[in-house]
Design a protein around this motif. Structure first.
Motif, PDB file in Angstrom:
ATOM      1  N   GLY A   1       0.843  -1.224   0.103  1.00  0.00           N
ATOM      2  CA  GLY A   1      -0.012   0.010   0.163  1.00  0.00           C
ATOM      3  C   GLY A   1       1.014   1.320  -0.071  1.00  0.00           C
ATOM      4  N   ARG A   2       2.038   1.433   0.764  1.00  0.00           N
ATOM      5  CA  ARG A   2       2.471   2.604   0.735  1.00  0.00           C
ATOM      6  C   ARG A   2       3.318   2.796  -0.520  1.00  0.00           C
ATOM      7  NH1 ARG A   2       4.738   1.140   5.462  1.00  0.00           N
ATOM      8  NH2 ARG A   2       6.514   0.013   4.577  1.00  0.00           N
ATOM      9  N   ARG A   3       4.048   1.441  -1.113  1.00  0.00           N
ATOM     10  CA  ARG A   3       4.672   1.427  -2.432  1.00  0.00           C
ATOM     11  C   ARG A   3       3.664   1.986  -3.415  1.00  0.00           C
ATOM     12  NH1 ARG A   3       5.777  -3.803  -5.197  1.00  0.00           N
ATOM     13  NH2 ARG A   3       4.454  -2.879  -6.854  1.00  0.00           N
ATOM     14  N   ASN A   4       2.464   1.790  -3.447  1.00  0.00           N
ATOM     15  CA  ASN A   4       1.489   2.255  -4.514  1.00  0.00           C
ATOM     16  C   ASN A   4       1.002   3.670  -4.448  1.00  0.00           C
ATOM     17  OD1 ASN A   4       1.424  -0.121  -5.808  1.00  0.00           O
ATOM     18  ND2 ASN A   4      -0.514  -0.945  -4.660  1.00  0.00           N
ATOM     19  N   LYS A   5       0.947   4.112  -2.890  1.00  0.00           N
ATOM     20  CA  LYS A   5       0.790   5.373  -2.797  1.00  0.00           C
ATOM     21  C   LYS A   5       2.000   6.253  -3.391  1.00  0.00           C
ATOM     22  CE  LYS A   5      -0.219   8.650   1.072  1.00  0.00           C
ATOM     23  NZ  LYS A   5       0.000   8.918   2.502  1.00  0.00           N
ATOM     24  N   GLU A   6       3.098   5.779  -3.142  1.00  0.00           N
ATOM     25  CA  GLU A   6       4.354   6.667  -3.557  1.00  0.00           C
ATOM     26  C   GLU A   6       4.384   6.497  -4.871  1.00  0.00           C
ATOM     27  OE1 GLU A   6       7.689   4.632  -1.912  1.00  0.00           O
ATOM     28  OE2 GLU A   6       7.204   5.603   0.293  1.00  0.00           O
ATOM     29  N   ARG A   7       3.929   5.311  -5.763  1.00  0.00           N
ATOM     30  CA  ARG A   7       4.047   5.544  -7.285  1.00  0.00           C
ATOM     31  C   ARG A   7       3.082   6.360  -7.807  1.00  0.00           C
ATOM     32  NH1 ARG A   7       4.258  -0.411  -9.328  1.00  0.00           N
ATOM     33  NH2 ARG A   7       6.589  -0.052  -8.870  1.00  0.00           N
ATOM     34  N   THR A   8       1.880   6.448  -6.923  1.00  0.00           N
ATOM     35  CA  THR A   8       0.796   7.282  -7.649  1.00  0.00           C
ATOM     36  C   THR A   8       1.240   8.550  -7.295  1.00  0.00           C
ATOM     37  OG1 THR A   8      -0.833   5.622  -6.866  1.00  0.00           O
ATOM     38  CG2 THR A   8      -1.540   7.659  -7.156  1.00  0.00           C
TER      39      THR A   8
END
Length: 100
Positions: free
Chosen positions: A70-77
């Motif tokens: 979830g943290r990685r997806n948030k950073e990618r977004t």
């Protein structure tokens, strides 16, 4: 902190699972007799403690992994949004230069 939350959740889950499943598989024994047969020898108690610990660790690791995703997806977004804004700005600047 996420591992700790998952670990505690796994601890609660495994204890509740033992409490729920022991009466189902006790085959005509009373509840106190079933739990007494599970805890009549120290090796059985130690085995139950190890099972609870392993289940809790697995829950903690899975919770940590999901949190990381979830943290990685948030950073990618966030990165994608910033790149989009930058490219839109550059395209507007080029369009203004072509109009002049």
């Amino acid at each position: 902190m996420n591992f700790l939350k998952g670990f505690l959740g796994g601890l609660v889950f495994s204890v509740l699972l033992i409490i729920i499943l022991v009466p189902l598989f006790s085959e005509g024994m009373s509840l106190t007799e079933a739990f007494a047969s599970l805890t009549d020898h120290p090796i059985k108690i130690w085995t139950i403690v190890k099972m609870v610990f392993v289940i809790s660790c697995v829950f903690g690791l899975v919770f940590q992994f999901l949190s990381w995703i979830g943290r990685r997806n948030k950073e990618r977004t966030e990165t994608d949004r910033l790149m989009r804004e930058y490219l839109e700005k550059k395209l507007r600047e080029e369009a203004e230069k072509k109009q002049e």
